[in-house]
Design an enzyme around this catalytic site. Sequence first.
Site, mmCIF file in Angstrom:
data_model
loop_
_atom_site.group_PDB
_atom_site.id
_atom_site.type_symbol
_atom_site.label_atom_id
_atom_site.label_comp_id
_atom_site.label_asym_id
_atom_site.label_seq_id
_atom_site.Cartn_x
_atom_site.Cartn_y
_atom_site.Cartn_z
ATOM 1 N N ASP A 76 0.843 -1.201 0.000
ATOM 2 C CA ASP A 76 0.000 0.000 0.000
ATOM 3 C C ASP A 76 0.874 1.246 0.000
ATOM 4 O OD1 ASP A 76 -1.918 1.933 0.401
ATOM 5 O OD2 ASP A 76 -2.135 1.508 2.549
ATOM 6 N N ASN B 277 -0.295 4.531 -0.137
ATOM 7 C CA ASN B 277 -0.875 5.793 0.348
ATOM 8 C C ASN B 277 -1.596 5.673 1.696
ATOM 9 O OD1 ASN B 277 -3.014 4.297 -0.494
ATOM 10 N ND2 ASN B 277 -3.974 5.891 -1.742
ATOM 11 N N ASP C 103 -4.050 3.890 2.820
ATOM 12 C CA ASP C 103 -5.489 3.624 2.988
ATOM 13 C C ASP C 103 -5.757 2.158 3.354
ATOM 14 O OD1 ASP C 103 -5.054 2.314 0.600
ATOM 15 O OD2 ASP C 103 -6.582 3.402 -0.547
ATOM 16 N N ASP D 89 -1.827 -1.193 -3.862
ATOM 17 C CA ASP D 89 -2.148 -0.429 -5.072
ATOM 18 C C ASP D 89 -1.002 -0.506 -6.084
ATOM 19 O OD1 ASP D 89 -0.236 1.497 -4.038
ATOM 20 O OD2 ASP D 89 -1.828 2.133 -2.672
ATOM 21 N N ASP E 209 -5.587 -10.434 -15.523
ATOM 22 C CA ASP E 209 -6.577 -11.476 -15.304
ATOM 23 C C ASP E 209 -7.740 -11.220 -16.265
ATOM 24 O OD1 ASP E 209 -8.086 -13.524 -13.832
ATOM 25 O OD2 ASP E 209 -6.719 -13.039 -12.191
ATOM 26 N N ASP F 253 -9.698 -16.620 -16.356
ATOM 27 C CA ASP F 253 -10.483 -17.025 -15.191
ATOM 28 C C ASP F 253 -11.686 -17.900 -15.548
ATOM 29 O OD1 ASP F 253 -11.146 -16.407 -12.257
ATOM 30 O OD2 ASP F 253 -13.008 -15.806 -13.244
ATOM 31 N N GLU G 131 -7.243 -21.072 -16.164
ATOM 32 C CA GLU G 131 -7.730 -21.706 -14.937
ATOM 33 C C GLU G 131 -8.725 -22.772 -15.378
ATOM 34 O OE1 GLU G 131 -9.990 -20.785 -10.736
ATOM 35 O OE2 GLU G 131 -10.670 -19.832 -12.563
ATOM 36 N N HIS H 8 -4.286 -17.376 -4.958
ATOM 37 C CA HIS H 8 -5.190 -16.589 -4.117
ATOM 38 C C HIS H 8 -6.485 -17.319 -3.771
ATOM 39 C CE1 HIS H 8 -6.756 -16.296 -8.100
ATOM 40 N NE2 HIS H 8 -7.849 -15.757 -7.642
ATOM 41 N N ASP H 9 -6.693 -18.493 -4.328
ATOM 42 C CA ASP H 9 -7.907 -19.268 -4.053
ATOM 43 C C ASP H 9 -7.643 -20.439 -3.124
ATOM 44 O OD1 ASP H 9 -9.564 -17.761 -5.669
ATOM 45 O OD2 ASP H 9 -9.122 -18.945 -7.453
HETATM 46 C C1 NOJ Z 1 -11.535 -18.042 -9.989
HETATM 47 C C2 NOJ Z 1 -10.829 -16.948 -9.284
HETATM 48 O O1 NOJ Z 1 -9.491 -17.305 -9.138
HETATM 49 C C3 NOJ Z 1 -11.535 -16.771 -7.980
HETATM 50 O O2 NOJ Z 1 -10.845 -15.954 -7.089
HETATM 51 C C4 NOJ Z 1 -12.898 -16.241 -8.266
HETATM 52 O O3 NOJ Z 1 -13.647 -16.222 -7.080
HETATM 53 C C5 NOJ Z 1 -13.639 -17.094 -9.289
HETATM 54 N N1 NOJ Z 1 -12.824 -17.583 -10.349
HETATM 55 C C6 NOJ Z 1 -14.734 -16.313 -9.912
HETATM 56 O O4 NOJ Z 1 -14.191 -15.330 -10.757
HETATM 57 CA CA CA Z 2 -3.538 2.133 -1.207
#
Ligand code: NOJ
Ligand code: CA
Length: 574
Positions: free
Chosen positions: A21, A23, A25, A29, A98, A202, A260, A333-334
């Site tokens: 980050d 700034n 908040d 970013d 993405d 995605d 994906e 991230h999933d």
């Molecule tokens: C896969 C993404 O990686 C995930 O984070 C998202 O929730 C779903 N697709 C829906 O876009």
């Molecule tokens: Ca920020």
Amino acid sequence: MEPKWWHGKVAYQIYPKSFCDSNGDGIGDLKGIISKLDYLQALGIDILWLSPIYPSPFVDQGYDIADYENIEPLFGNLDDFDHLVAAAKERNIDVIMDLVANHCSDQHPWFKKACADLNSEEAGYFYFVKGKNGKVPNNLRSYFGGSVWDHIPGHEDEDIFYSHYFAKGQPDLNWYNPKLREQVYKFTNFWLQRGVKGFRVDAILSIVKDLSFPDLPPDDTDGMCHAANMNARNLHQIGPFLNELKAKTFTPADSFTVGEVLTVTPESVKDFAGANGYFSTLFDLSAREKVESFPHYRMFPNLLPDDFAQCVFDTQDLNQKVDAFVAPIIENHDEPRGLSYYMPDYLQNAVGAKTIATFLMGLRGIPFIYQGQEIGMTNTAFQSIDEFDDLYAKNEYRDMLEHGYTPEQAVASCARHGRDNARTPMLWDDSANAGFTTGKPWMRVHQDYKTLNVKNQFGVLGSTFSYYQDLIKLRKAPEYAHVFTYGSFERVMIDQGLIAYLRTDKETEQQLLVIINTRKDSCTYDLSALGDKRVCKHQPQVLISANEATLSVKADGVDGIINLGCGGAMIVAL
Ligand code: NOJ
Ligand code: CA
């Protein structure tokens, strides 16, 4: 294999909200990312994947896009983005975005117009479907729980619904409509023209639907069936869509694309990532898929290193068979942190971080590193459901309470399986909020930040970060790049935590053995056990090793014995 510009590269995923980050908040970013490009260059990565940075109401953390051709103001603006792409390029790093084209946000003007006028052109961009027998059109359960169908906003009293395989705020886009497809190609090209080198694509299997919207056999007591099961049934329809997408966007730009894509079969791997595949590569999501083939957290199995390795090996075999190039990962991230998920409890630490790193970085394909993985980040010790942000975890929490679990058990399950483990702020140093922000972070900070952080590891001999640097350097070193990139994969063993594979390159006459010991006890491996699998008989040479693994070469100068303590890991040139 025909060489491609992205072969032999190493990629890195940034989750922008949690990276840095600039700034105060509390939200990461673009300027924050720019300030860390030197760090990424020092790590040695070549391709940077940014999870979505488009304007979004963040119902699903940016995977609900309200404007495909702009930057979320919380992250910056288009100038910042151009600056980021140029600054990355100066460091030989290509940026990929993405591409989220299965659905948009319910705040996208298309959806708003569509709801306001069910006969508008935009209404045709979505699935607006009449109910059946006084109910929603079918029994599919969305990825995050609940029906995939909801009333169209403003039409709550009518027998007509819209489809959303993910959250309510993510209406599915109708790929059977050529006008919608043209819109997708337009925004895809918008970013290619701005200098991005490709995309992570995605949820792409969900774009095909059975337009008669049938029920599927229930997979749980709620009478519903997970929407993913419908994807597999409709997969045969996807080719024309993805070939058109490729021809109109990726091919002219010589892009790198990574899909994906779950539920892969030998045929589909070839179609998706073979020589003429729709994409350059696919993530290896097989281990996660094994877990998520169960509809709820409460049913998820525990995977051991052997199970993880089995999934990875099967994927390696599958890809190699059809001349495809896979993208191996341990996390994204999933997913929870790979170190916490796939390593035994006694290796969920700095020792195990190097063990799993060795396993990953020797594989065939283009490895992706997820932010924080390079310093050995583990799962976060979430204490209460209030610390979670992810709607998926919150739904699963509710589901567990409904099934008689205590709140403590439900939190523990979310802490083990939840996606928020990957979404806590990147740990930069030991100052307040781990140096991620000077403000209040949008998501709680990992409990170990005082000791587990970049500052403690950067330039420090023996650290996890330095080890990743060394692995990347080795993988790209001119003497070994060919065998790491194009060498064939062959499994050697998965034996109660002792795991090994070979990479063999006939062209350069090189062979590498990658071996890790995830057992509690020390063990030895005698190279003579390789038998006929060993085709190179040079004097074995340790290219990299971790956790005090050693090799003693026998008197003949060809054979040898590898000694591996708990977590020991090594790559040997044979
Ligand atoms: C896969 C993404 O990686 C995930 O984070 C998202 O929730 C779903 N697709 C829906 O876009
Ligand atoms: Ca920020």
